[in-house]
Scaffold this motif. Structure first.
Motif, PDB file in Angstrom:
ATOM      1  N   LEU A 124     -10.386 -11.429  -4.643  1.00 43.51           N
ATOM      2  CA  LEU A 124      -9.487 -11.255  -3.508  1.00 43.51           C
ATOM      3  C   LEU A 124      -8.414 -10.216  -3.821  1.00 43.51           C
ATOM      4  CD1 LEU A 124      -8.367 -12.146  -0.742  1.00 43.51           C
ATOM      5  CD2 LEU A 124      -7.159 -13.983  -1.931  1.00 43.51           C
ATOM      6  N   LEU A 125      -7.771 -10.346  -4.975  1.00 47.67           N
ATOM      7  CA  LEU A 125      -6.714  -9.412  -5.365  1.00 47.67           C
ATOM      8  C   LEU A 125      -7.265  -7.997  -5.538  1.00 47.67           C
ATOM      9  CD1 LEU A 125      -3.824  -8.836  -6.299  1.00 47.67           C
ATOM     10  CD2 LEU A 125      -4.517  -9.518  -8.604  1.00 47.67           C
ATOM     11  N   GLY A 126      -8.373  -7.877  -6.265  1.00 46.00           N
ATOM     12  CA  GLY A 126      -8.939  -6.549  -6.520  1.00 46.00           C
ATOM     13  C   GLY A 126      -9.390  -5.863  -5.243  1.00 46.00           C
ATOM     14  N   THR A 127      -9.970  -6.624  -4.316  1.00 46.67           N
ATOM     15  CA  THR A 127     -10.436  -6.025  -3.069  1.00 46.67           C
ATOM     16  C   THR A 127      -9.270  -5.531  -2.233  1.00 46.67           C
ATOM     17  OG1 THR A 127     -12.335  -7.530  -3.076  1.00 46.67           O
ATOM     18  CG2 THR A 127     -11.856  -6.396  -1.019  1.00 46.67           C
ATOM     19  N   LEU A 128      -8.204  -6.310  -2.169  1.00 47.10           N
ATOM     20  CA  LEU A 128      -7.026  -5.879  -1.412  1.00 47.10           C
ATOM     21  C   LEU A 128      -6.453  -4.578  -1.983  1.00 47.10           C
ATOM     22  CD1 LEU A 128      -5.212  -9.287  -0.806  1.00 47.10           C
ATOM     23  CD2 LEU A 128      -6.445  -7.896   0.864  1.00 47.10           C
ATOM     24  N   GLY A 170      -8.018  -6.450   3.837  1.00 44.67           N
ATOM     25  CA  GLY A 170      -7.493  -5.202   3.305  1.00 44.67           C
ATOM     26  C   GLY A 170      -7.549  -4.064   4.316  1.00 44.67           C
ATOM     27  N   LEU A 171      -8.681  -3.920   5.003  1.00 48.83           N
ATOM     28  CA  LEU A 171      -8.792  -2.867   6.018  1.00 48.83           C
ATOM     29  C   LEU A 171      -7.822  -3.119   7.161  1.00 48.83           C
ATOM     30  CD1 LEU A 171     -12.680  -2.354   6.192  1.00 48.83           C
ATOM     31  CD2 LEU A 171     -10.985  -0.932   5.031  1.00 48.83           C
ATOM     32  N   GLY A 172      -7.657  -4.398   7.532  1.00 49.73           N
ATOM     33  CA  GLY A 172      -6.707  -4.722   8.593  1.00 49.73           C
ATOM     34  C   GLY A 172      -5.283  -4.394   8.199  1.00 49.73           C
ATOM     35  N   LEU A 173      -4.903  -4.710   6.966  1.00 51.84           N
ATOM     36  CA  LEU A 173      -3.546  -4.420   6.501  1.00 51.84           C
ATOM     37  C   LEU A 173      -3.241  -2.927   6.513  1.00 51.84           C
ATOM     38  CD1 LEU A 173      -3.214  -6.900   3.486  1.00 51.84           C
ATOM     39  CD2 LEU A 173      -1.956  -6.971   5.646  1.00 51.84           C
ATOM     40  N   HIS A 174      -4.276  -2.114   6.292  1.00 51.78           N
ATOM     41  CA  HIS A 174      -4.087  -0.659   6.273  1.00 51.78           C
ATOM     42  C   HIS A 174      -4.368  -0.018   7.629  1.00 51.78           C
ATOM     43  CE1 HIS A 174      -3.384  -0.346   1.966  1.00 51.78           C
ATOM     44  NE2 HIS A 174      -4.367  -1.209   1.781  1.00 51.78           N
ATOM     45  N   GLY A 175      -4.581  -0.848   8.651  1.00 47.03           N
ATOM     46  CA  GLY A 175      -4.837  -0.315   9.984  1.00 47.03           C
ATOM     47  C   GLY A 175      -6.110   0.497  10.069  1.00 47.03           C
ATOM     48  N   ALA A 176      -7.103   0.140   9.255  1.00 44.32           N
ATOM     49  CA  ALA A 176      -8.329   0.943   9.178  1.00 44.32           C
ATOM     50  C   ALA A 176      -9.532   0.212   9.761  1.00 44.32           C
ATOM     51  CB  ALA A 176      -8.611   1.299   7.712  1.00 44.32           C
ATOM     52  N   PHE A 177      -9.275  -0.770  10.605  1.00 43.78           N
ATOM     53  CA  PHE A 177     -10.375  -1.537  11.191  1.00 43.78           C
ATOM     54  C   PHE A 177     -10.151  -1.650  12.694  1.00 43.78           C
ATOM     55  CE2 PHE A 177     -12.768  -5.808  11.364  1.00 43.78           C
ATOM     56  CZ  PHE A 177     -13.964  -5.148  11.595  1.00 43.78           C
TER      57      PHE A 177
END
Length: 250
Positions: free
Chosen positions: A85-89, A188-195
């Motif tokens: 989880l941590l590494g993917t984020l 992770g993609l959601g947090l970066h606005g990439a989804f």
């Protein structure tokens, strides 16, 4: 994404997830790996990663809940899952930057490494005393690579295979690892606005051919040798990874 020809895009996505579902139905794994390999060669790795999220999540939860020892595996592998989880984020920050050339290069190299190891590598065994140390390390590396490329298999799959789990426990452990990776990739993609929402809709639609492919793959498994099918699947992944690597370098 190939917005200039949406019908062709939809056909390619449907065919890819149907084929990926067949592979998972026959071998028990390979859906996100094949989907990222094919779509990553045609679309940006970021777009491909967004498309695989819903079908990957649905099929992996199915695989996870089908086994008998969910609670026991969570107790044994919680540190590895937390590290994934941590590494993917962390890794999704790289994928979200849209560096398609570097992501394609990394994805090609990862496909080659996975296919070559699985085809040629000797089975490994992890001493029980090393598991508390290796599990979080393997999880962190798996997460970083999953976040950067959308592929969840290295080094988690060889490591889980090396733990000496029973067949049903191994399938369920792989389902657990892939489910955590999928959820972390989506977060992770959601947090970066990439989804974007449009990708979520297409990803949801891709569940249907993925499930149809899984059902078809389970029928095929009764008629052909899974080992032979898996071997040719890995050869195809090897060639696909080599094509992506050469395209990135030259």
């Amino acid at each position: 994404m190939m917005n200039d020809n949406p019908i062709l895009t939809l056909l390619i996505i449907t065919a890819t997830f149907l084929a990926a579902g067949i592979v998972k139905g026959v071998t028990g794994m390979g859906l996100p790996t094949l989907a990222m390999g094919v779509l990553g060669a045609l679309l940006s790795p970021l777009a491909a990663a967004g498309l695989l999220l819903v079908p990957s999540f649905v099929t992996n939860v199915w695989q996870l809940l089908a086994g008998p020892r969910f609670a026991g595996l969570v107790r044994r592998l919680w540190a590895m899952m937390l590290a994934i989880l941590l590494g993917t984020l962390i890794g999704t920050a790289f994928l979200a930057q849209g560096r398609g050339d570097v992501s394609t290069l990394a994805l090609g190299a990862l496909l080659i490494a996975y296919a070559a190891y699985t085809l040629l590598g000797r089975p490994l065994r992890v001493p029980s005393g090393m598991e508390p140390v290796l599990s979080p390390l393997v999880g962190l590396v798996t997460g970083l690579l999953a976040g950067a490329t959308g592929v969840f298999v290295i080094p988690a799959v060889p490591y889980l295979q090396a733990l000496g789990l029973e067949k049903d426990d191994l399938v369920q452990a792989l389902g657990l690892s892939f489910t955590v990776s999928t959820l972390a990739l989506a977060a992770g993609l959601g947090l970066h606005g990439a989804f974007p929402a449009s990708d979520l809709l297409l990803s949801g639609l891709a569940v249907l051919p993925a499930l149809a492919g899984m059902a078809l793959g389970q029928l095929i498994r009764r008629r052909i040798s899974p080992a032979r099918f898996r071997r040719w699947f890995l050869v195809c992944l090897l060639l696909l990874g080599a094509e992506m690597l050469s395209r990135s370098l030259w």
